[in-house]
Design a protein around this motif. Structure first.
Motif, PDB file in Angstrom:
ATOM      1  N   VAL A 110       0.845  -1.182   0.000  1.00  0.00           N
ATOM      2  CA  VAL A 110       0.000   0.000   0.000  1.00  0.00           C
ATOM      3  C   VAL A 110       0.888   1.242   0.000  1.00  0.00           C
ATOM      4  O   VAL A 110       1.979   1.239   0.576  1.00  0.00           O
ATOM      5  CB  VAL A 110      -0.975   0.002   1.202  1.00  0.00           C
ATOM      6  N   LEU A 111       0.409   2.276  -0.662  1.00  0.00           N
ATOM      7  CA  LEU A 111       1.091   3.567  -0.718  1.00  0.00           C
ATOM      8  C   LEU A 111       0.794   4.329   0.569  1.00  0.00           C
ATOM      9  O   LEU A 111      -0.348   4.355   1.025  1.00  0.00           O
ATOM     10  CB  LEU A 111       0.583   4.351  -1.924  1.00  0.00           C
ATOM     11  N   LEU A 112       1.803   4.967   1.143  1.00  0.00           N
ATOM     12  CA  LEU A 112       1.614   5.714   2.389  1.00  0.00           C
ATOM     13  C   LEU A 112       1.401   7.203   2.126  1.00  0.00           C
ATOM     14  O   LEU A 112       1.938   7.767   1.183  1.00  0.00           O
ATOM     15  CB  LEU A 112       2.834   5.552   3.301  1.00  0.00           C
ATOM     16  N   SER A 113       0.607   7.826   3.014  1.00  0.00           N
ATOM     17  CA  SER A 113       0.385   9.275   2.990  1.00  0.00           C
ATOM     18  C   SER A 113       0.883   9.931   4.261  1.00  0.00           C
ATOM     19  O   SER A 113       0.611  11.097   4.511  1.00  0.00           O
ATOM     20  CB  SER A 113      -1.106   9.577   2.826  1.00  0.00           C
ATOM     21  N   GLY A 114       1.565   9.178   5.084  1.00  0.00           N
ATOM     22  CA  GLY A 114       2.079   9.701   6.344  1.00  0.00           C
ATOM     23  C   GLY A 114       3.092   8.736   6.914  1.00  0.00           C
ATOM     24  O   GLY A 114       3.364   7.685   6.335  1.00  0.00           O
ATOM     25  N   THR A 115       3.628   9.089   8.072  1.00  0.00           N
ATOM     26  CA  THR A 115       4.630   8.244   8.727  1.00  0.00           C
ATOM     27  C   THR A 115       3.952   7.091   9.450  1.00  0.00           C
ATOM     28  O   THR A 115       2.979   7.289  10.180  1.00  0.00           O
ATOM     29  CB  THR A 115       5.461   9.081   9.728  1.00  0.00           C
ATOM     30  N   VAL A 116       4.480   5.895   9.228  1.00  0.00           N
ATOM     31  CA  VAL A 116       3.929   4.675   9.816  1.00  0.00           C
ATOM     32  C   VAL A 116       5.082   3.845  10.353  1.00  0.00           C
ATOM     33  O   VAL A 116       6.147   3.773   9.724  1.00  0.00           O
ATOM     34  CB  VAL A 116       3.142   3.867   8.742  1.00  0.00           C
ATOM     35  N   GLN A 123      -5.281   2.966   8.135  1.00  0.00           N
ATOM     36  CA  GLN A 123      -6.567   3.422   7.617  1.00  0.00           C
ATOM     37  C   GLN A 123      -6.314   4.251   6.374  1.00  0.00           C
ATOM     38  O   GLN A 123      -5.180   4.618   6.068  1.00  0.00           O
ATOM     39  CB  GLN A 123      -7.320   4.256   8.654  1.00  0.00           C
ATOM     40  N   SER A 124      -7.378   4.574   5.653  1.00  0.00           N
ATOM     41  CA  SER A 124      -7.268   5.446   4.483  1.00  0.00           C
ATOM     42  C   SER A 124      -7.063   6.881   4.941  1.00  0.00           C
ATOM     43  O   SER A 124      -7.646   7.316   5.934  1.00  0.00           O
ATOM     44  CB  SER A 124      -8.550   5.356   3.654  1.00  0.00           C
ATOM     45  N   ASN A 125      -6.253   7.623   4.174  1.00  0.00           N
ATOM     46  CA  ASN A 125      -6.060   9.039   4.470  1.00  0.00           C
ATOM     47  C   ASN A 125      -7.019   9.911   3.676  1.00  0.00           C
ATOM     48  O   ASN A 125      -7.134  11.096   3.924  1.00  0.00           O
ATOM     49  CB  ASN A 125      -4.610   9.447   4.176  1.00  0.00           C
ATOM     50  N   GLY A 126      -7.685   9.347   2.689  1.00  0.00           N
ATOM     51  CA  GLY A 126      -8.603  10.126   1.878  1.00  0.00           C
ATOM     52  C   GLY A 126      -7.978  10.643   0.603  1.00  0.00           C
ATOM     53  O   GLY A 126      -8.626  11.331  -0.167  1.00  0.00           O
ATOM     54  N   ILE A 131      -2.523   5.765   6.228  1.00  0.00           N
ATOM     55  CA  ILE A 131      -1.870   6.401   7.366  1.00  0.00           C
ATOM     56  C   ILE A 131      -2.106   5.539   8.600  1.00  0.00           C
ATOM     57  O   ILE A 131      -2.909   4.599   8.572  1.00  0.00           O
ATOM     58  CB  ILE A 131      -2.404   7.832   7.626  1.00  0.00           C
ATOM     59  N   LYS A 132      -1.405   5.890   9.683  1.00  0.00           N
ATOM     60  CA  LYS A 132      -1.626   5.225  10.963  1.00  0.00           C
ATOM     61  C   LYS A 132      -3.067   5.504  11.403  1.00  0.00           C
ATOM     62  O   LYS A 132      -3.574   6.615  11.246  1.00  0.00           O
ATOM     63  CB  LYS A 132      -0.637   5.760  11.998  1.00  0.00           C
ATOM     64  N   ALA A 152       5.470   9.224   4.022  1.00  0.00           N
ATOM     65  CA  ALA A 152       4.609   9.577   2.888  1.00  0.00           C
ATOM     66  C   ALA A 152       5.345   9.359   1.570  1.00  0.00           C
ATOM     67  O   ALA A 152       6.496   9.769   1.413  1.00  0.00           O
ATOM     68  CB  ALA A 152       4.147  11.022   3.008  1.00  0.00           C
ATOM     69  N   GLY A 153       4.675   8.683   0.646  1.00  0.00           N
ATOM     70  CA  GLY A 153       5.254   8.397  -0.665  1.00  0.00           C
ATOM     71  C   GLY A 153       5.874   7.018  -0.763  1.00  0.00           C
ATOM     72  O   GLY A 153       6.098   6.512  -1.861  1.00  0.00           O
ATOM     73  N   ASP A 154       6.158   6.371   0.383  1.00  0.00           N
ATOM     74  CA  ASP A 154       6.707   5.016   0.370  1.00  0.00           C
ATOM     75  C   ASP A 154       5.600   4.002   0.101  1.00  0.00           C
ATOM     76  O   ASP A 154       4.423   4.245   0.376  1.00  0.00           O
ATOM     77  CB  ASP A 154       7.341   4.667   1.721  1.00  0.00           C
ATOM     78  N   THR A 155       5.997   2.855  -0.409  1.00  0.00           N
ATOM     79  CA  THR A 155       5.100   1.710  -0.545  1.00  0.00           C
ATOM     80  C   THR A 155       5.581   0.660   0.435  1.00  0.00           C
ATOM     81  O   THR A 155       6.750   0.280   0.402  1.00  0.00           O
ATOM     82  CB  THR A 155       5.132   1.160  -1.982  1.00  0.00           C
ATOM     83  N   ILE A 156       4.689   0.219   1.321  1.00  0.00           N
ATOM     84  CA  ILE A 156       5.069  -0.761   2.339  1.00  0.00           C
ATOM     85  C   ILE A 156       4.195  -2.007   2.216  1.00  0.00           C
ATOM     86  O   ILE A 156       3.132  -1.990   1.605  1.00  0.00           O
ATOM     87  CB  ILE A 156       4.957  -0.190   3.767  1.00  0.00           C
ATOM     88  N   GLU A 157       4.655  -3.063   2.867  1.00  0.00           N
ATOM     89  CA  GLU A 157       3.895  -4.305   2.941  1.00  0.00           C
ATOM     90  C   GLU A 157       3.031  -4.253   4.200  1.00  0.00           C
ATOM     91  O   GLU A 157       3.458  -3.752   5.243  1.00  0.00           O
ATOM     92  CB  GLU A 157       4.868  -5.478   3.003  1.00  0.00           C
ATOM     93  N   PHE A 158       1.799  -4.776   4.086  1.00  0.00           N
ATOM     94  CA  PHE A 158       0.912  -4.823   5.252  1.00  0.00           C
ATOM     95  C   PHE A 158       0.056  -6.079   5.197  1.00  0.00           C
ATOM     96  O   PHE A 158      -0.074  -6.712   4.156  1.00  0.00           O
ATOM     97  CB  PHE A 158       0.057  -3.553   5.350  1.00  0.00           C
ATOM     98  N   THR A 159      -0.490  -6.454   6.349  1.00  0.00           N
ATOM     99  CA  THR A 159      -1.416  -7.576   6.402  1.00  0.00           C
ATOM    100  C   THR A 159      -2.820  -6.992   6.324  1.00  0.00           C
ATOM    101  O   THR A 159      -3.260  -6.310   7.251  1.00  0.00           O
ATOM    102  CB  THR A 159      -1.267  -8.405   7.697  1.00  0.00           C
ATOM    103  N   PRO A 160      -3.515  -7.204   5.214  1.00  0.00           N
ATOM    104  CA  PRO A 160      -4.835  -6.596   5.067  1.00  0.00           C
ATOM    105  C   PRO A 160      -5.895  -7.340   5.869  1.00  0.00           C
ATOM    106  O   PRO A 160      -5.765  -8.524   6.155  1.00  0.00           O
ATOM    107  CB  PRO A 160      -5.109  -6.730   3.567  1.00  0.00           C
TER     108      PRO A 160
END
Length: 169
Positions: A110-116, A123-126, A131-132, A152-160
């Protein structure tokens, strides 16, 4: 006249029929093409974008119809999934793949919009990014847990997970 068959003859006939059966029993099964049409067996489903999706791995929501998607536009949206394709912003008639949250197998990106931080709930940032999970007053939707840290701007791995409603008061 009555017809009688002895037990040894019946057993010999049954054994003979058993020996003539195909070695591959699957060849006896009937298979149909397109039997699962309309089902996303692995949680990956194609949709048409309503508007240009700016980035790969953006969060999307259901769009103008059940066959369309659009980027998440509010942090209170219920995301449908992650658009795993690099969208063609010039041609909206080209379907894109969506990894449906709660149905897609394995971890996702997922693409990030903030620091995680790794371990944070997301959650979605809109704006199509994640974002966290906010702790401020409001209703938000937890979409999973970050497995990596990023900004923000990074793509990270997550467990959906299936989007879970979180109400903070």
């Amino acid at each position: 006249m009555k017809f009688r068959i002895s037990i040894p003859v019946a057993l010999a006939a049954a054994f003979s029929a058993w020996r003539r059966r195909p070695a591959n029993r699957a060849s006896l099964r009937v298979t149909f093409a397109n039997i699962a049409e309309g089902q996303a067996i692995n949680g990956q489903k194609s949709y048409l974008p309503d508007t240009a999706i700016t980035s790969r791995f953006s969060l999307v929501i259901i769009g103008s119809s059940q066959n369309n998607i659009t980027s998440s536009a509010s942090n209170t949206d219920i995301p449908l999934g992650v658009c795993t394709d690099a969208p063609d912003s010039a041609n909206l008639d080209v379907p894109v793949n969506v990894a449906v949250l709660g149905a897609a197998r394995g971890t996702q990106k997922v693409l990030l919009s903030g620091t995680v931080n790794a371990g944070d709930m997301l959650q979605s940032n809109g704006d199509g990014g994640a974002i966290k999970l906010l702790t401020t007053t409001g209703t938000f939707y937890n979409i999973g847990r970050a497995l990596m840290s990023g900004v923000a701007g990074d793509t990270i791995e997550f467990t959906p997970s299936f989007p879970l409603k979180v109400v903070n008061s």
